[in-house]
Design a protein around this motif. Sequence first.
Motif, mmCIF file in Angstrom:
data_model
loop_
_atom_site.group_PDB
_atom_site.id
_atom_site.type_symbol
_atom_site.label_atom_id
_atom_site.label_comp_id
_atom_site.label_asym_id
_atom_site.label_seq_id
_atom_site.Cartn_x
_atom_site.Cartn_y
_atom_site.Cartn_z
ATOM 1 N N ILE A 6 -5.331 -0.741 -7.139
ATOM 2 C CA ILE A 6 -5.751 -0.303 -6.820
ATOM 3 C C ILE A 6 -5.314 0.679 -7.917
ATOM 4 O O ILE A 6 -3.970 0.936 -7.456
ATOM 5 C CB ILE A 6 -7.160 0.395 -5.428
ATOM 6 N N ILE A 52 -9.118 6.724 -0.434
ATOM 7 C CA ILE A 52 -10.480 5.646 -0.174
ATOM 8 C C ILE A 52 -10.457 5.523 0.574
ATOM 9 O O ILE A 52 -10.514 6.363 1.907
ATOM 10 C CB ILE A 52 -9.334 3.997 0.294
ATOM 11 N N ALA A 74 -4.359 7.206 -4.492
ATOM 12 C CA ALA A 74 -5.326 6.457 -4.297
ATOM 13 C C ALA A 74 -5.799 7.093 -3.147
ATOM 14 O O ALA A 74 -5.956 7.392 -2.435
ATOM 15 C CB ALA A 74 -4.942 5.227 -4.285
ATOM 16 N N ILE A 118 0.580 -0.907 -0.321
ATOM 17 C CA ILE A 118 0.063 0.320 -0.338
ATOM 18 C C ILE A 118 0.814 1.082 -0.673
ATOM 19 O O ILE A 118 1.518 1.644 0.437
ATOM 20 C CB ILE A 118 -0.673 0.074 1.052
ATOM 21 N N VAL A 129 -3.278 -7.331 -1.616
ATOM 22 C CA VAL A 129 -3.824 -6.004 -1.831
ATOM 23 C C VAL A 129 -3.145 -5.112 -2.859
ATOM 24 O O VAL A 129 -2.028 -5.140 -1.438
ATOM 25 C CB VAL A 129 -4.847 -5.625 -1.354
ATOM 26 N N THR A 170 -6.928 6.497 -7.860
ATOM 27 C CA THR A 170 -8.123 6.540 -8.410
ATOM 28 C C THR A 170 -8.882 6.584 -6.638
ATOM 29 O O THR A 170 -8.250 6.764 -5.714
ATOM 30 C CB THR A 170 -8.400 4.415 -8.273
ATOM 31 N N ALA A 229 -1.264 7.289 -0.599
ATOM 32 C CA ALA A 229 -2.550 6.815 -0.947
ATOM 33 C C ALA A 229 -3.234 7.308 0.612
ATOM 34 O O ALA A 229 -2.539 7.523 2.033
ATOM 35 C CB ALA A 229 -2.622 5.418 -1.103
ATOM 36 N N ILE A 246 -11.997 -4.288 1.023
ATOM 37 C CA ILE A 246 -11.222 -5.092 -0.441
ATOM 38 C C ILE A 246 -10.903 -6.151 -0.147
ATOM 39 O O ILE A 246 -9.804 -6.619 0.667
ATOM 40 C CB ILE A 246 -10.228 -3.464 -0.444
ATOM 41 N N ILE A 284 -5.643 7.090 2.933
ATOM 42 C CA ILE A 284 -6.370 5.671 3.327
ATOM 43 C C ILE A 284 -7.417 6.357 4.842
ATOM 44 O O ILE A 284 -6.802 6.459 5.722
ATOM 45 C CB ILE A 284 -6.164 4.529 4.152
ATOM 46 N N PHE A 310 -8.185 -4.388 4.164
ATOM 47 C CA PHE A 310 -7.863 -5.401 2.812
ATOM 48 C C PHE A 310 -7.278 -6.178 3.078
ATOM 49 O O PHE A 310 -6.824 -6.862 4.419
ATOM 50 C CB PHE A 310 -6.147 -4.428 2.608
ATOM 51 N N ILE A 315 -2.226 -0.808 -3.480
ATOM 52 C CA ILE A 315 -3.156 0.691 -3.706
ATOM 53 C C ILE A 315 -1.364 1.286 -3.626
ATOM 54 O O ILE A 315 -0.348 1.438 -3.193
ATOM 55 C CB ILE A 315 -3.246 0.607 -2.182
ATOM 56 N N GLU A 316 -1.562 1.470 -4.934
ATOM 57 C CA GLU A 316 -0.805 2.730 -5.588
ATOM 58 C C GLU A 316 -0.712 4.220 -5.402
ATOM 59 O O GLU A 316 -2.317 4.548 -4.724
ATOM 60 C CB GLU A 316 -0.938 3.070 -7.146
#
Lengths: 231, 231, 231
Positions: C38, C26, C24, C2, C18, C42, C6, C32, C8, C14, C20-21
């Motif tokens: 992701i 969230i 992102a 992650i 997973v 996003t 990002a 998830i 979060i 998670f 997460i780039e």
Amino acid sequence: MISSQAQIGENVTFGKGVIIEHDAIIGNNVKIGHYSIIETGTIIGDNCLIGSHVKLGKSTARNANMISNKDEEIFPLTIGNEVIISDHCVLYHSTIINNQVFIGDLASIREQVVVGKNSVIGRQAIIENQTQIGKQVTIQTGSYITANMIIEDEVFIGPCCSTSNDKYMKSGGKNLKGPIIKKGAKLGNHATLLPNITIGEFAIIGAGAIVVKDVNARETIIGVAGKLLDK
Amino acid sequence: MISSQAQIGENVTFGKGVIIEHDAIIGNNVKIGHYSIIETGTIIGDNCLIGSHVKLGKSTARNANMISNKDEEIFPLTIGNEVIISDHCVLYHSTIINNQVFIGDLASIREQVVVGKNSVIGRQAIIENQTQIGKQVTIQTGSYITANMIIEDEVFIGPCCSTSNDKYMKSGGKNLKGPIIKKGAKLGNHATLLPNITIGEFAIIGAGAIVVKDVNARETIIGVAGKLLDK
Amino acid sequence: MISSQAQIGENVTFGKGVIIEHDAIIGNNVKIGHYSIIETGTIIGDNCLIGSHVKLGKSTARNANMISNKDEEIFPLTIGNEVIISDHCVLYHSTIINNQVFIGDLASIREQVVVGKNSVIGRQAIIENQTQIGKQVTIQTGSYITANMIIEDEVFIGPCCSTSNDKYMKSGGKNLKGPIIKKGAKLGNHATLLPNITIGEFAIIGAGAIVVKDVNARETIIGVAGKLLDK
């Protein structure tokens, strides 16, 4: 989990959790997404882009209710240069994908298939075994290409088309013969092709058409083209 | 990530990253591919082959715009012996897959389904909830089997067929009733079945046919078989 | 894996593996599943449920044989609150999914799409780029929604329908225009729509129908509705 018995080119990048089995050969400048699986012996050329959750070089499995083609020649899945294979694709062994082919997400290609240079296999399209696809062919999203079919160069197949190769439906695997689609022919979306027919060069098949017999070169066919069975 | 509360048989092999949740029961000589997920309580028999990126025993989710079947009995996904489940499949809870069934890549099977012994569910086929499928049935690639449908033994459904169960299209979930396909009937590719019709024993439905009313045993139907709506 | 870049929210869970780039975003109470990806930038709202083996925010790739829409505006995939995205879905960048949308397993949505509040996108459905989908729309399993299409509020599209937007089939990307489906219209399963037609408000299209021209409001269309090409 990259086998020490795989050959990896220069400047190859692997996503998280990629699995490369033994004897795989991967060219230069290849990028492989997360959680993809490259099975034993698979050959990938230079400058390819492989998506995530992909399986390449899958082995065949079947149950007692399915036909086996025992005399097929077995060889590794062989992918040319600058090929793009998108997410969730499943490609089997003994198939050849030529240079610059694009394969969309969630597509699947069986054994003994050849896909010619610069062709496009749309998302969720399925190509069955022993089918030949020429150069610069477009097979759009969700189309179903049956086994033992020949698709010549520059053919266009719209979305959601369906083809078949077994006139007698599970008659035992003898005489399976898919359609032949000649150079430059175009199929509209949701067209249905019966087994063992030829669509002539540059013929046009309308959307939703049901094609039950040969179509001449440059002919346009729409609607329900004829009877299905000789009685 | 294998739960200590799962029961694992002898000689079971797990691919990389397999997840087995608690109370799952896995028989002997089962092989599970990479990154597959076996959810809580799922039961798998002996000698099964599970592909990669598979989810077994999935829970149901829906939004406010979808019908819920609240009175369904809930039980674990139950898979027999010598079953093959291919890559990227998603199978829900409360379904029974009998011995020697083959399920192709990218297929999906909902809740409250029974698949009989030695049947084949093709790649990308979708089976909706509360549908019964007999023994030695073949459902080919990409076919859509609706909810509340009965498919008897030895039926053959060609590729890309579509079925339906809701005559009034989202009328509120009452009176959903899919087709009944009797023993040994065969459907050609891309056939369309309307709701609440019966296809008789050993009947043959041509490729691309639209079947709007009952078909007698051993009858052959081609083309557009009749009107859709009574007016 | 992650990204530290990002954002979060609170109470986000998670699954295993997973990804997460960076950049992102969230929201709170998002869940998830395993092995989901992701991509960069996003945006996911609150209380969403994301399945396993999902890719969100996918970048576009194409080969020389495919049309590029160069003047598209690029922005992150943007997902509202209480959205459910099921297993194996692939959603591209530059698309907006509004609150309470449900997306089934193995579905795929391209760039520049808007899906309105409380709509349902069925399993294996495919939505092409630059298509607008209204509120409380149902698109059932396996339907194919072409590019440049407008689907108004409360439309119902049955399973396995197919649409198209290119009358001349690969004519070069000019004048692509999908159907317009007006408010409350209903399509039966396996219907086929030709390009550039309008289905009027509350019109009903029968199962398997091939619709080649405009349909008036509240009209019912069955069978093969007319000729495909002007000659």
